[in-house]
Design a protein around this motif. Sequence first.
Motif, PDB file in Angstrom:
ATOM      1  N   LEU A  54     -16.829  -2.689  -1.224  1.00 53.99           N
ATOM      2  CA  LEU A  54     -15.785  -2.922  -2.221  1.00 53.99           C
ATOM      3  C   LEU A  54     -15.115  -1.616  -2.637  1.00 53.99           C
ATOM      4  CD1 LEU A  54     -17.510  -5.585  -4.493  1.00 53.99           C
ATOM      5  CD2 LEU A  54     -15.540  -5.947  -2.980  1.00 53.99           C
ATOM      6  N   ARG A  55     -15.916  -0.585  -2.848  1.00 59.91           N
ATOM      7  CA  ARG A  55     -15.370   0.718  -3.238  1.00 59.91           C
ATOM      8  C   ARG A  55     -14.469   1.276  -2.154  1.00 59.91           C
ATOM      9  NH1 ARG A  55     -19.535   4.881  -2.538  1.00 59.91           N
ATOM     10  NH2 ARG A  55     -18.753   4.598  -0.444  1.00 59.91           N
ATOM     11  N   GLN A  79      -9.155   2.562   0.057  1.00 60.65           N
ATOM     12  CA  GLN A  79      -8.201   2.498   1.166  1.00 60.65           C
ATOM     13  C   GLN A  79      -6.907   1.801   0.768  1.00 60.65           C
ATOM     14  OE1 GLN A  79     -10.493   0.591   4.227  1.00 60.65           O
ATOM     15  NE2 GLN A  79     -11.700   2.416   4.677  1.00 60.65           N
ATOM     16  N   ALA A  80      -6.989   0.840  -0.145  1.00 58.83           N
ATOM     17  CA  ALA A  80      -5.809   0.109  -0.604  1.00 58.83           C
ATOM     18  C   ALA A  80      -5.075   0.862  -1.711  1.00 58.83           C
ATOM     19  CB  ALA A  80      -6.220  -1.271  -1.103  1.00 58.83           C
ATOM     20  N   GLY A  81      -5.603   2.016  -2.106  1.00 58.36           N
ATOM     21  CA  GLY A  81      -4.960   2.818  -3.141  1.00 58.36           C
ATOM     22  C   GLY A  81      -5.170   2.266  -4.546  1.00 58.36           C
ATOM     23  N   LEU A  82      -6.166   1.415  -4.716  1.00 56.64           N
ATOM     24  CA  LEU A  82      -6.425   0.816  -6.023  1.00 56.64           C
ATOM     25  C   LEU A  82      -7.280   1.696  -6.923  1.00 56.64           C
ATOM     26  CD1 LEU A  82      -7.090  -2.842  -4.824  1.00 56.64           C
ATOM     27  CD2 LEU A  82      -5.000  -1.925  -5.858  1.00 56.64           C
TER      28      LEU A  82
END
Length: 70
Positions: free
Chosen positions: A33-34, A39-42
Motif C-alpha cells: 500500500l505504501r 508511486q501514484a504521488g499520493l
Amino acid sequence: MDMPGEYGSYVTAWRRFRRWQEEGVWDIILQTLRDRAHQAGLISLESVSVDSKTIPAKKGANVWVTMGTR
C-alpha cells in the motif's frame, strides 16, 4: 467474540489473523500500500515520520522496543 456472525467464527478469524501476523502478511500488505501510494504521488516518503509525540508509548512499550520489530 464481538465479531458479527455473518463473518464466520471469531475463533477462526483470530487464528487466521495470528497466522498472517506470524507469516508477515500484514507487513507485506502495508509495504505494498505504501509503495503504490508513493508511486501514484499520493504520499511523500520524505515527509513521513512517527515519534512519541504523534503516537504516545503505552504501558509496557519498553518491552516491545527490547524485543524488536519485524
